[in-house]
Design a protein around this motif. Structure first.
Motif, PDB file in Angstrom:
ATOM      1  N   SER A 150      48.904   8.199   3.572  1.00  0.00           N
ATOM      2  CA  SER A 150      49.285   9.247   4.534  1.00  0.00           C
ATOM      3  C   SER A 150      48.853  10.638   4.083  1.00  0.00           C
ATOM      4  O   SER A 150      49.319  11.638   4.622  1.00  0.00           O
ATOM      5  CB  SER A 150      50.808   9.224   4.726  1.00  0.00           C
ATOM      6  OG  SER A 150      51.467   9.389   3.487  1.00  0.00           O
ATOM      7  N   GLY A 151      47.957  10.709   3.103  1.00  0.00           N
ATOM      8  CA  GLY A 151      47.493  12.011   2.630  1.00  0.00           C
ATOM      9  C   GLY A 151      48.408  12.595   1.574  1.00  0.00           C
ATOM     10  O   GLY A 151      49.420  12.008   1.192  1.00  0.00           O
ATOM     11  N   CYS A 152      48.052  13.785   1.123  1.00  0.00           N
ATOM     12  CA  CYS A 152      48.773  14.439   0.034  1.00  0.00           C
ATOM     13  C   CYS A 152      49.893  15.328   0.566  1.00  0.00           C
ATOM     14  O   CYS A 152      49.800  15.864   1.662  1.00  0.00           O
ATOM     15  CB  CYS A 152      47.810  15.288  -0.799  1.00  0.00           C
ATOM     16  SG  CYS A 152      46.506  14.327  -1.607  1.00  0.00           S
ATOM     17  N   GLY A 153      50.932  15.475  -0.254  1.00  0.00           N
ATOM     18  CA  GLY A 153      52.009  16.382   0.078  1.00  0.00           C
ATOM     19  C   GLY A 153      51.572  17.829  -0.071  1.00  0.00           C
ATOM     20  O   GLY A 153      50.503  18.129  -0.629  1.00  0.00           O
ATOM     21  N   VAL A 154      52.398  18.730   0.407  1.00  0.00           N
ATOM     22  CA  VAL A 154      52.098  20.162   0.336  1.00  0.00           C
ATOM     23  C   VAL A 154      51.956  20.577  -1.125  1.00  0.00           C
ATOM     24  O   VAL A 154      52.811  20.274  -1.967  1.00  0.00           O
ATOM     25  CB  VAL A 154      53.213  20.987   1.008  1.00  0.00           C
ATOM     26  CG1 VAL A 154      52.949  22.476   0.842  1.00  0.00           C
ATOM     27  CG2 VAL A 154      53.327  20.614   2.477  1.00  0.00           C
ATOM     28  N   GLY A 155      50.841  21.258  -1.428  1.00  0.00           N
ATOM     29  CA  GLY A 155      50.628  21.759  -2.772  1.00  0.00           C
ATOM     30  C   GLY A 155      50.133  20.724  -3.761  1.00  0.00           C
ATOM     31  O   GLY A 155      50.045  21.000  -4.959  1.00  0.00           O
ATOM     32  N   CYS A 156      49.784  19.512  -3.277  1.00  0.00           N
ATOM     33  CA  CYS A 156      49.299  18.451  -4.161  1.00  0.00           C
ATOM     34  C   CYS A 156      47.861  18.090  -3.814  1.00  0.00           C
ATOM     35  O   CYS A 156      47.373  18.385  -2.729  1.00  0.00           O
ATOM     36  CB  CYS A 156      50.182  17.212  -4.043  1.00  0.00           C
ATOM     37  SG  CYS A 156      51.882  17.473  -4.594  1.00  0.00           S
ATOM     38  N   TRP A 157      47.187  17.432  -4.751  1.00  0.00           N
ATOM     39  CA  TRP A 157      45.816  17.007  -4.474  1.00  0.00           C
ATOM     40  C   TRP A 157      45.500  15.712  -5.194  1.00  0.00           C
ATOM     41  O   TRP A 157      46.206  15.279  -6.096  1.00  0.00           O
ATOM     42  CB  TRP A 157      44.810  18.095  -4.808  1.00  0.00           C
ATOM     43  CG  TRP A 157      44.666  18.430  -6.268  1.00  0.00           C
ATOM     44  CD1 TRP A 157      45.651  18.796  -7.131  1.00  0.00           C
ATOM     45  CD2 TRP A 157      43.455  18.455  -7.026  1.00  0.00           C
ATOM     46  NE1 TRP A 157      45.140  19.061  -8.374  1.00  0.00           N
ATOM     47  CE2 TRP A 157      43.787  18.857  -8.345  1.00  0.00           C
ATOM     48  CE3 TRP A 157      42.121  18.199  -6.731  1.00  0.00           C
ATOM     49  CZ2 TRP A 157      42.847  18.981  -9.359  1.00  0.00           C
ATOM     50  CZ3 TRP A 157      41.178  18.337  -7.733  1.00  0.00           C
ATOM     51  CH2 TRP A 157      41.537  18.726  -9.026  1.00  0.00           C
ATOM     52  N   TRP A 158      44.400  15.092  -4.742  1.00  0.00           N
ATOM     53  CA  TRP A 158      44.010  13.744  -5.161  1.00  0.00           C
ATOM     54  C   TRP A 158      42.598  13.767  -5.743  1.00  0.00           C
ATOM     55  O   TRP A 158      41.709  14.420  -5.216  1.00  0.00           O
ATOM     56  CB  TRP A 158      44.063  12.809  -3.954  1.00  0.00           C
ATOM     57  CG  TRP A 158      43.367  11.489  -4.154  1.00  0.00           C
ATOM     58  CD1 TRP A 158      42.108  11.155  -3.772  1.00  0.00           C
ATOM     59  CD2 TRP A 158      43.904  10.340  -4.805  1.00  0.00           C
ATOM     60  NE1 TRP A 158      41.823   9.865  -4.141  1.00  0.00           N
ATOM     61  CE2 TRP A 158      42.918   9.344  -4.777  1.00  0.00           C
ATOM     62  CE3 TRP A 158      45.136  10.063  -5.394  1.00  0.00           C
ATOM     63  CZ2 TRP A 158      43.120   8.084  -5.322  1.00  0.00           C
ATOM     64  CZ3 TRP A 158      45.337   8.812  -5.940  1.00  0.00           C
ATOM     65  CH2 TRP A 158      44.344   7.831  -5.898  1.00  0.00           C
ATOM     66  N   THR A 159      42.394  13.021  -6.827  1.00  0.00           N
ATOM     67  CA  THR A 159      41.072  12.860  -7.429  1.00  0.00           C
ATOM     68  C   THR A 159      40.792  11.373  -7.581  1.00  0.00           C
ATOM     69  O   THR A 159      41.544  10.659  -8.261  1.00  0.00           O
ATOM     70  CB  THR A 159      40.998  13.515  -8.819  1.00  0.00           C
ATOM     71  OG1 THR A 159      41.393  14.884  -8.732  1.00  0.00           O
ATOM     72  CG2 THR A 159      39.588  13.425  -9.390  1.00  0.00           C
ATOM     73  N   THR A 160      39.741  10.858  -6.953  1.00  0.00           N
ATOM     74  CA  THR A 160      39.389   9.441  -7.070  1.00  0.00           C
ATOM     75  C   THR A 160      38.729   9.175  -8.421  1.00  0.00           C
ATOM     76  O   THR A 160      37.830   9.905  -8.836  1.00  0.00           O
ATOM     77  CB  THR A 160      38.436   9.014  -5.945  1.00  0.00           C
ATOM     78  OG1 THR A 160      39.098   9.192  -4.686  1.00  0.00           O
ATOM     79  CG2 THR A 160      38.026   7.561  -6.087  1.00  0.00           C
ATOM     80  N   LEU A 161      39.173   8.111  -9.096  1.00  0.00           N
ATOM     81  CA  LEU A 161      38.631   7.739 -10.399  1.00  0.00           C
ATOM     82  C   LEU A 161      37.910   6.393 -10.381  1.00  0.00           C
ATOM     83  O   LEU A 161      36.942   6.191 -11.114  1.00  0.00           O
ATOM     84  CB  LEU A 161      39.760   7.680 -11.439  1.00  0.00           C
ATOM     85  CG  LEU A 161      40.505   8.981 -11.709  1.00  0.00           C
ATOM     86  CD1 LEU A 161      41.726   8.722 -12.591  1.00  0.00           C
ATOM     87  CD2 LEU A 161      39.589  10.010 -12.362  1.00  0.00           C
ATOM     88  N   ASP A 162      38.381   5.460  -9.555  1.00  0.00           N
ATOM     89  CA  ASP A 162      37.821   4.108  -9.589  1.00  0.00           C
ATOM     90  C   ASP A 162      38.051   3.431  -8.244  1.00  0.00           C
ATOM     91  O   ASP A 162      38.887   3.867  -7.453  1.00  0.00           O
ATOM     92  CB  ASP A 162      38.499   3.302 -10.708  1.00  0.00           C
ATOM     93  CG  ASP A 162      37.752   2.024 -11.075  1.00  0.00           C
ATOM     94  OD1 ASP A 162      36.572   1.890 -10.681  1.00  0.00           O
ATOM     95  OD2 ASP A 162      38.343   1.171 -11.770  1.00  0.00           O
ATOM     96  N   VAL A 163      37.286   2.375  -8.002  1.00  0.00           N
ATOM     97  CA  VAL A 163      37.455   1.547  -6.816  1.00  0.00           C
ATOM     98  C   VAL A 163      37.720   0.118  -7.287  1.00  0.00           C
ATOM     99  O   VAL A 163      36.966  -0.428  -8.092  1.00  0.00           O
ATOM    100  CB  VAL A 163      36.210   1.582  -5.907  1.00  0.00           C
ATOM    101  CG1 VAL A 163      36.385   0.628  -4.728  1.00  0.00           C
ATOM    102  CG2 VAL A 163      35.953   3.000  -5.410  1.00  0.00           C
ATOM    103  N   GLU A 164      38.828  -0.474  -6.794  1.00  0.00           N
ATOM    104  CA  GLU A 164      39.219  -1.816  -7.208  1.00  0.00           C
ATOM    105  C   GLU A 164      39.099  -2.784  -6.033  1.00  0.00           C
ATOM    106  O   GLU A 164      39.733  -2.580  -4.996  1.00  0.00           O
ATOM    107  CB  GLU A 164      40.659  -1.827  -7.725  1.00  0.00           C
ATOM    108  CG  GLU A 164      40.870  -1.005  -8.981  1.00  0.00           C
ATOM    109  CD  GLU A 164      42.295  -1.051  -9.488  1.00  0.00           C
ATOM    110  OE1 GLU A 164      42.506  -0.715 -10.666  1.00  0.00           O
ATOM    111  OE2 GLU A 164      43.209  -1.418  -8.707  1.00  0.00           O
TER     112      GLU A 164
END
Length: 292
Positions: A150-164
């Motif tokens: 559902s996406g990131c919360g306010v003030g947060c972010w995501w970095t992709t590291l791997d695909v499983e």
């Protein structure tokens, strides 16, 4: 009000009772009760209500708990980032899902500890949604989880590291030619749909029109493989390179989905927090471990 009282409040919620919180904090139950009583007096409102024999947080208690988590985190991080070496001493609080914990994380943390011997590292486990919430509540510095649906919360972010990739995991003695045949013939051990991985699996099964013979539901990949070992059924799970190598001789692993279903694993953290430089170092080490 004291930090000790706020820590007591948080411990009661995390441990489930006043007695368990006392054990966790190395105090008597009477001391914990006194701290909560003083906190309620200062706030001029009760924070707990008795339900049967159990004391549970009431509405005001839950509000205070959320605020207390931020206050305690800020207090604990008061010295973080001060001075040229300040980022790399003290405590780093990291959460990780099961596949990450038994995958690259051990080697990554060993490298981090060797580089920064004054650093204390606390690792917590849980499902992705639970760990996300702990970041948003300032309880954890960063978590290594499945990409949020559902996406990131306010003030947060995501970095992709791997695909499983996802696989049907079956006993080696079951020889059906493909994942569909395995799912149609054998009992199915379902992964909890509250988990991001479980939701992805359910969506793929629905899209493919597959009706399974579900015999149990679990929220642990490790528990699911134990059930497969006992030939209670088959399961579906994501396997990174480390887990695939671990399981390929123990189980029959059949690609799941057409094309094969995958999930992205990465880091979820606040955009601004006192341990951000240290988390950057951890992520670079994580990527090196994946490449090696």
């Amino acid at each position: 009000m004291s930090i000790k009282a706020l820590r007591a409040l948080i411990a009661i919620e995390q441990q489930g009772s006043f007695a368990a919180a006392a054990d966790k904090l190395g105090l008597t139950q009477a001391a914990i009760s006194q701290q909560i009583k003083q906190l309620e007096t200062q706030l001029k409102t009760p924070l707990f209500e008795k339900v049967g024999r159990t004391m549970l947080l009431n509405h005001d208690g839950r509000i205070v708990l959320a605020r207390a988590a931020g206050i305690v985190a800020a207090y604990d991080g008061l010295a973080d980032g001060i001075g040229s070496h300040g980022q790399f001493v003290g405590e780093l609080r990291v959460g990780a899902v099961f596949s990450v914990q038994i995958g690259p994380l051990g080697a990554v943390l060993a490298e981090l500890r060797e580089a920064f011997p004054e650093l204390s590292i606390q690792v917590y486990h849980g499902m992705s949604d639970e760990l996300m919430a702990r970041v948003e509540n300032n309880e954890l510095d960063a978590v290594l989880i499945t990409e949020p649906l559902s996406g990131c919360g306010v003030g947060c972010w995501w970095t992709t590291l791997d695909v499983e990739p996802f696989y049907v995991v079956a006993p080696t003695c079951w020889h059906e030619p493909d994942s569909l045949s395995l799912l149609q013939k054998h009992p199915y051990i379902r992964f909890n749909p509250r988990a991001f991985a479980g939701a992805l699996i359910d969506q793929e099964l629905e899209c493919a029109g597959v009706v399974t013979n579900e015999v149990m539901q679990l929220d642990s990949l490790q528990s699911a493989t134990t059930m497969v070992e006992q030939r209670l059924g088959i399961t579906i799970m994501p396997l990174g390179a480390a887990l695939y190598d671990k399981y390929k001789t123990q189980f029959r692993l059949v690609p799941f989905g057409e094309p094969q279903l995958t999930r992205r694993v990465g880091c979820y953290q606040k955009r601004e927090h006192s341990r951000s430089q240290l988390v950057d170092v951890l992520l670079k080490s994580y990527l090196r471990c994946l490449d090696s």
